[in-house]
Design an enzyme around this catalytic site. Structure first.
Site, mmCIF file in Angstrom:
data_model
loop_
_atom_site.group_PDB
_atom_site.id
_atom_site.type_symbol
_atom_site.label_atom_id
_atom_site.label_comp_id
_atom_site.label_asym_id
_atom_site.label_seq_id
_atom_site.Cartn_x
_atom_site.Cartn_y
_atom_site.Cartn_z
ATOM 1 C CG ASN A 1 -3.809 -4.456 13.639
ATOM 2 O OD1 ASN A 1 -3.312 -4.386 12.511
ATOM 3 N ND2 ASN A 1 -4.059 -5.604 14.235
ATOM 4 C CD GLN B 1 -2.867 -2.546 2.595
ATOM 5 O OE1 GLN B 1 -2.240 -2.888 3.561
ATOM 6 N NE2 GLN B 1 -2.575 -2.943 1.363
ATOM 7 C CB SER C 1 -17.090 24.064 -29.529
ATOM 8 O OG SER C 1 -17.126 23.241 -30.675
ATOM 9 C CG ASN D 1 -19.173 24.056 -24.421
ATOM 10 O OD1 ASN D 1 -20.281 24.434 -24.781
ATOM 11 N ND2 ASN D 1 -18.313 23.465 -25.232
ATOM 12 C CE1 TYR E 1 -6.101 -3.368 9.576
ATOM 13 C CE2 TYR E 1 -5.117 -5.547 9.339
ATOM 14 C CZ TYR E 1 -5.319 -4.256 8.860
ATOM 15 O OH TYR E 1 -4.757 -3.883 7.681
ATOM 16 C CD GLU F 1 -20.757 20.683 -19.358
ATOM 17 O OE1 GLU F 1 -21.433 19.992 -20.123
ATOM 18 O OE2 GLU F 1 -19.794 21.376 -19.763
ATOM 19 C CE LYS G 1 -21.972 24.613 -27.245
ATOM 20 N NZ LYS G 1 -21.857 23.225 -27.640
ATOM 21 C CB SER H 1 -0.922 0.003 1.227
ATOM 22 O OG SER H 1 -0.161 -0.143 2.415
ATOM 23 C CB THR I 1 -42.404 23.402 -8.116
ATOM 24 O OG1 THR I 1 -43.605 23.743 -8.803
ATOM 25 C CG2 THR I 1 -42.211 24.367 -6.931
ATOM 26 C CG HIS I 2 -43.472 19.722 -10.603
ATOM 27 N ND1 HIS I 2 -43.639 18.405 -10.237
ATOM 28 C CD2 HIS I 2 -44.125 20.455 -9.664
ATOM 29 C CE1 HIS I 2 -44.391 18.347 -9.137
ATOM 30 N NE2 HIS I 2 -44.683 19.590 -8.763
ATOM 31 C CE LYS J 1 -4.333 2.960 5.349
ATOM 32 N NZ LYS J 1 -5.195 1.740 5.380
#
Ligand code: ARG
Length: 473
Positions: free
Chosen positions: A118, A330, A285, A293, A325, A298, A291, A31, A163-164, A333
């Site tokens: 441990n 391990q 773009s 963007n 343990y 995003e 464009k 690790s 709403t919606h 992480k």
């Protein structure tokens, strides 16, 4: 970090083995390539443990001092990037101890008295996470400050509330921004609460059962800035609920940032045209010259997926583990490291982006009245003239249908048309049927009236300025 053979790479646990570890297994179980990140916490914990061993007479003062000096040297070497790693030494704990032995000789072997990897690794992660959590809290505060500043500028900017995803009622843009402030404020509080549970010290639990040596756990805890010591040795070495909690709180931050991202993406689209995002946070773009963007929102929306994934990975990792343990752990992480990295980066991006958001106030104001957003105000007007709300709702529903046929707004219908539907409507209705009247009518606590929003912003600033007493470490 250099990769290379080190001659002291004999296993620190090799005594009972007659065959050497399979080369693939060595690589499979190592690790060090990611837990090297814990070296400062690991060495800090070792130094406190070692000083305690000396103070308690478990090792001599001289031995303790020699080990501490050696550990400090190892830390300097790693700081400078002058440290070789070797997968045969598995993890950061073995690397530090092995290097210590090269530097100071066999006395290095006394450091691990009354300790196990441990309780060592559990301590390292707690020391690491409590700082990361504070860093995230600071980034949350920065973003909250940016939101309050922008909200204050935009209190009187009106827009449609949805709403919606259908136009619902006009609101203040500042009010909308303050909704995100509140979400992030709860995130900030959540991390503060989690940090109180993170900040308990496992050291002294040793492998799983505690230690026969006369350790002073409270002294070590104090040295390391822990609020206290874990009560149960089995629990201390084998639970990672504090990692899961942190990941869950991070997942919620990402949920909030992702919703905000989605709105910014919609609002920045030329079809909405509500906001302009800073050029520095957008890209063009390669084929469509017009464009611009919204890549940063995003990407934040996209990165939410990996943070959710890490939360599920951590929960699943822990669910079937018998006490205490297990090596499975391990695997905690990489998910938590990537989680805190991702959340920190996204908060940083938003903290820098928000001050650059420009509201297209006229476009937002024009949209605020579209889609019959004043219909509720007309119904409320009728309620004030004695009509039960349900009846008022039906009256206005019919008037909306009439306006749809006439291709105009409710406020454009002639008074006679309104009165033909409901005689209680009088000329004063025109004062009710404006976007500003609608917004400013909503003065209930937490409502969108300009003065109400200004009062909320004032209270928000006071909360931001309150001395934060929940810091740990
Ligand atoms: N690298 C291990 C981990 O991250 C450290 C603890 C290893 N303990 C053991 N008994 N093998 O969990």
């Amino acid at each position: 970090m250099n990769q290379g053979p080190v001659q002291e790479a004999q296993k620190l646990w090799g005594g009972r083995f007659s065959q050497s570890t399979d080369a693939f297994v060595e690589a499979f179980s190592a690790s060090i390539h990611y837990d090297i990140r814990l070296y400062r916490q690991d060495i800090r914990g070792s130094i406190a443990h070692c000083r305690m061993l000396g103070r308690q007479g478990i090792i001599s003062q001289q031995e303790s001092e020699a080990i501490v000096a050696g550990l400090e040297q190892v830390r300097t070497e790693i700081d400078k990037g002058e440290f070789e790693t070797n997968i045969a030494l598995e993890d950061i704990h073995m690397h530090v101890e092995s290097r210590l032995k090269t530097l100071i000789g066999p006395v290095a072997g006394k450091l691990h008295t009354a300790r196990s990897r441990n309780d060592q690794v559990a301590t390292d992660i707690r020391l690491y996470l409590r700082d990361e959590v504070e860093t995230i809290r600071t980034a949350l505060r920065k973003l909250q400050n940016a939101l309050v500043d922008l909200a204050e500028q935009e209190v009187e900017t009106v827009m449609p509330g949805f709403t919606h995803m259908q136009n619902a009622q006009p609101i203040s843009f500042g009010h909308h921004l303050m909704a995100y402030f509140e979400m992030l404020d709860r995130d900030h509080a959540r991390f503060g609460d989690i940090n109180r549970r993170i900040n308990q010290m496992p050291l002294g639990s040793a492998a799983l059962a505690g230690t026969p040596f006369p350790v002073d756990r409270h002294w070590v805890a104090e040295q390391l800035g822990f609020d206290g010591v874990c009560e149960n040795s089995l629990d201390a070495v084998s639970d990672r609920d504090f990692v899961v909690e942190t990941a869950a709180a991070c997942a919620l931050v990402m949920t909030h940032l992702s919703r905000f991202s989605e709105e910014l993406i919609l609002w920045a689209s030329p079809t909405f045209n509500f906001v302009d995002l800073p050029d520095a946070f957008c890209t063009g773009s390669s084929i469509m010259p017009q464009k611009k963007n919204p890549d940063v929102p995003e990407l934040v929306r996209g990165k939410t997926g990996r943070v959710y994934g890490h939360l599920i990975a951590l929960l699943t990792l822990m669910k079937g583990l018998p006490l205490a343990y297990n090596r499975d752990m391990q695997e905690d992480k990489e998910p938590i490291f990537d989680t805190v990295d991702t959340v920190s980066a996204c908060l940083r991006a938003f903290g820098d982006l928000v001050p650059g958001i420009r509201a297209r106030r006229a476009v937002m104001a024009a949209a605020a009245g579209e889609g019959f957003t004043l219909a509720t105000d007309l119904a409320d007007y009728l309620v004030r003239r004695g009509l039960p709300f349900r009846e008022a709702h039906a009256v206005v529903g019919r008037l909306v249908a009439t306006a749809l046929d006439a291709e105009c707004g409710l406020e454009d219908l002639p008074l006679e048309t309104l009165q033909a539907e409901e005689a209680r409507i009088e000329a004063d209705v025109s004062a009710v049927l404006t976007v500003h009247a609608s917004v400013n009518a909503r003065q209930s606590i937490g409502g969108t009236a300009f003065d109400t929003v200004r009062a909320a912003i004032k209270r928000a600033r006071a909360r931001l300025n309150d001395a934060d007493t929940s810091k740990v470490g």
